[in-house]
Write an enzyme that holds these catalytic residues in place. Structure first.
Site, PDB file in Angstrom:
ATOM      1  N   HIS A  52       0.915  -1.323  -0.107  1.00 32.93           N
ATOM      2  CA  HIS A  52      -0.022  -0.055  -0.085  1.00 32.93           C
ATOM      3  C   HIS A  52       1.048   1.312   0.069  1.00 32.93           C
ATOM      4  CE1 HIS A  52      -4.070   1.568   1.414  1.00 32.93           C
ATOM      5  NE2 HIS A  52      -3.323   2.590   1.005  1.00 32.93           N
ATOM      6  N   HIS A  54       1.269   5.259  -2.074  1.00 33.42           N
ATOM      7  CA  HIS A  54       0.998   6.136  -2.563  1.00 33.42           C
ATOM      8  C   HIS A  54       2.171   7.071  -3.456  1.00 33.42           C
ATOM      9  CE1 HIS A  54      -3.354   5.775  -1.710  1.00 33.42           C
ATOM     10  NE2 HIS A  54      -2.878   5.711  -0.531  1.00 33.42           N
ATOM     11  N   ASN A 273      -6.486   8.931   6.993  1.00 28.94           N
ATOM     12  CA  ASN A 273      -7.661   8.231   6.560  1.00 28.94           C
ATOM     13  C   ASN A 273      -7.475   6.969   6.577  1.00 28.94           C
ATOM     14  OD1 ASN A 273     -10.009   7.291   6.136  1.00 28.94           O
ATOM     15  ND2 ASN A 273     -10.211   8.484   4.141  1.00 28.94           N
ATOM     16  N   ASP A 300       0.771   2.786   3.613  1.00 31.57           N
ATOM     17  CA  ASP A 300      -0.092   3.638   3.537  1.00 31.57           C
ATOM     18  C   ASP A 300       0.719   4.950   3.201  1.00 31.57           C
ATOM     19  OD1 ASP A 300      -2.336   4.990   2.401  1.00 31.57           O
ATOM     20  OD2 ASP A 300      -3.473   4.908   4.348  1.00 31.57           O
ATOM     21  N   HIS A 304       2.447  14.115   0.554  1.00 30.38           N
ATOM     22  CA  HIS A 304       1.894  15.363   0.476  1.00 30.38           C
ATOM     23  C   HIS A 304       2.536  16.711   0.211  1.00 30.38           C
ATOM     24  CE1 HIS A 304      -2.498  13.898   0.198  1.00 30.38           C
ATOM     25  NE2 HIS A 304      -2.191  12.967   1.507  1.00 30.38           N
TER      26      HIS A 304
HETATM   27  O1  DOR Z   1      -4.614   9.139   4.681  1.00 29.28           O
HETATM   28  C1  DOR Z   1      -4.783   8.603   3.373  1.00 29.28           C
HETATM   29  N1  DOR Z   1      -4.076   9.277   2.547  1.00 29.28           N
HETATM   30  N2  DOR Z   1      -5.739   7.875   3.200  1.00 29.28           N
HETATM   31  C2  DOR Z   1      -6.230   7.375   2.216  1.00 29.28           C
HETATM   32  O2  DOR Z   1      -7.214   6.472   1.998  1.00 29.28           O
HETATM   33  C3  DOR Z   1      -5.579   7.952   0.978  1.00 29.28           C
HETATM   34  C4  DOR Z   1      -4.102   8.613   1.265  1.00 29.28           C
HETATM   35  C5  DOR Z   1      -3.872   9.583   0.074  1.00 29.28           C
HETATM   36  O3  DOR Z   1      -3.765   9.094  -0.881  1.00 29.28           O
HETATM   37  O4  DOR Z   1      -3.266  10.573   0.749  1.00 29.28           O
END
Ligand code: DOR
Length: 423
Positions: A52, A54, A273, A300, A304
């Site tokens: 998981h 990103h 999240n 996860d 950002h």
């Molecule tokens: O905290 C999160 N960030 N939860 C998610 O489900 C998506 C993820 C994101 O893409 O930033």
């Protein structure tokens, strides 16, 4: 070039040298003309696999790219990462999946395996090109609308039926959107009530976990529960496993160590999240990892840009960095998890769930993906020392146990003494 890794304690057990041939495979005889990598006093584990991650490319290359995320993964001891589909555009076609796959190969630091979206545009209505993604050169096996729950039960049922054809799995972001308002930003409980923040109750996760294990049973398919965060979800997964239902589950490092009390500071670094939960949930997650109810730790990793994260709590983006620190957070949060168990939950099980061949073990004949860890080191995290493009690091200033010293990917040293070896 051939490699000999000397003096490592393999899975924290017997001390042995590891041999890698010119083709980058583990072999049982010392190869001729090899370089050596000193691993005296270090623990050798199979290269880690993250279910998981990103990576933000395409679309948000200011926050992370496939190359910078691969660097963060290598620093963290990973040899493979599954790149989530919530990019822009979304990974909902074979072309999009192949682009991610090929950029990963070009970066050359870890295997970047694309996750396909379950629904077109993550809109929750129409199934994406699941079969075409699966049959493509990228061999997509994990499908997820992560960031959003596949809320429509009929769509979820169809997806579960569809992925059976190629041994795939649906990874569900379990969160019933009708049990929380659109501005939910934290755990719903005493603290959120006092601070006036709208929250998600644990039950919003649990009802979807309950529904989806029943759909997995009905379809005789496989569901994977992403980032499990509550004791109630754990209970449901434990029950479903006891029935022989095809369910697996992951927990993030942050849900194993951080609690909802951190909300008091209104620091958006801790906005994630699913949200950070109370200590009782954290305890249940640790116990479930130890007893095998939870199969895997998945980061996860959610980079950002500053301008998306540095806002009032309610407006900030969700997510935190995780790749570089995952192993040390797990060791710190769950010290009773032995090294063989760390290898199981951070490498073997995720490789099996994702259907990734050549990962998850240190068996002779497999590609030499190896992470070498100093088990006694204590490291204070500095967010500015990160190779990620983003700085939303919840571990900044914290002291964590153990340190990834070297990473070997397909027989090549990608990290030496904590420093990336090019690219
Ligand atoms: O905290 C999160 N960030 N939860 C998610 O489900 C998506 C993820 C994101 O893409 O930033």
């Amino acid at each position: 070039m051939a490699l000999v890794i000397t003096g490592a304690s393999v899975l924290g057990e017997k001390t042995a040298d590891l041999y890698v041939d010119d083709a980058g495979r583990l072999v049982d005889e010392p190869p001729a003309g090899a370089q050596t990598l000193d691993a005296d006093g270090l623990v050798a584990l199979p290269g880690l696999v993250d279910l998981h991650t990103h990576l933000r490319e395409p679309g948000r290359e200011d926050a992370e790219t496939i190359l910078t995320g691969s660097r963060a993964a290598a620093i963290g001891g990973y040899a493979a990462v599954l790149a989530m589909a919530n990019t822009s555009p979304v990974t909902d076609t074979a072309e999009a999946a192949l682009r991610v796959f090929d950029l990963g190969r070009e970066a050359g630091l870890v295997d970047v395996q694309p996750v396909g979206a379950v629904t077109k545009g993550l809109a929750g209505a129409e199934l994406a090109e699941l079969g075409l993604m699966a049959r493509s050169r990228a061999r997509v096996r994990v499908f997820s609308d992560d960031g959003k729950c596949v809320h429509d039960a009929r769509v979820m049922r169809r997806a579960l039926e569809y992925v059976k054809a190629f041994g795939g799995v649906v990874s569900q972001h379990a969160q019933d959107p009708t049990l929380a308002g659109p501005t939910a930003c934290c755990h719903e409980g005493e603290i959120s009530g006092r601070l006036g923040l709208p929250g998600w109750p644990g039950i919003a996760e649990e009802v979807i976990v309950a529904r989806d294990v029943m759909l997995a049973r009905h379809t005789a398919s496989r569901v994977h529960i992403a980032h499990v965060s509550t004791a109630g979800s754990v209970e449901m997964v434990r029950w479903a496993k006891a029935q022989g239902i095809g369910v697996t589950a992951e927990v993030t490092p942050h849900h194993l160590l951080l609690t909802t009390d951190l909300l008091e500071g209104f620091d958006p670094t801790y906005k994630v999240n699913p949200p950070l939960r109370p200590a009782e949930d954290v305890e249940a997650l640790r116990a479930a990892l130890l007893d095998g109810t939870i199969d895997a730790v998945a980061t996860d990793h959610a980079p950002h840009a500053r301008h998306d994260k540095e806002h009032a709590f309610v407006d900030a983006a969700f997510g935190m960095l995780g790749l570089e620190t995952a192993l040390a957070v797990v060791r710190t949060a769950v010290p009773d998890l032995g090294w063989a168990d760390v290898a199981r939950v951070m490498s073997a099980n995720p490789a099996r769930i994702a259907g990734l061949a050549g990962h998850g073990s240190l068996d002779v004949g497999t590609p030499a993906h190896v992470v070498l860890v100093d088990p006694t080191a204590s490291v204070t995290v500095d967010r500015d020392a990160s190779v990620s493009l983003s700085r939303n690091n919840p571990w900044h200033g914290r002291s964590l146990t153990s340190r990834v010293v070297h990473t070997v990917y397909a027989g090549r040293v990608t990290v030496r003494d904590g420093v990336l070896v090019a690219p």
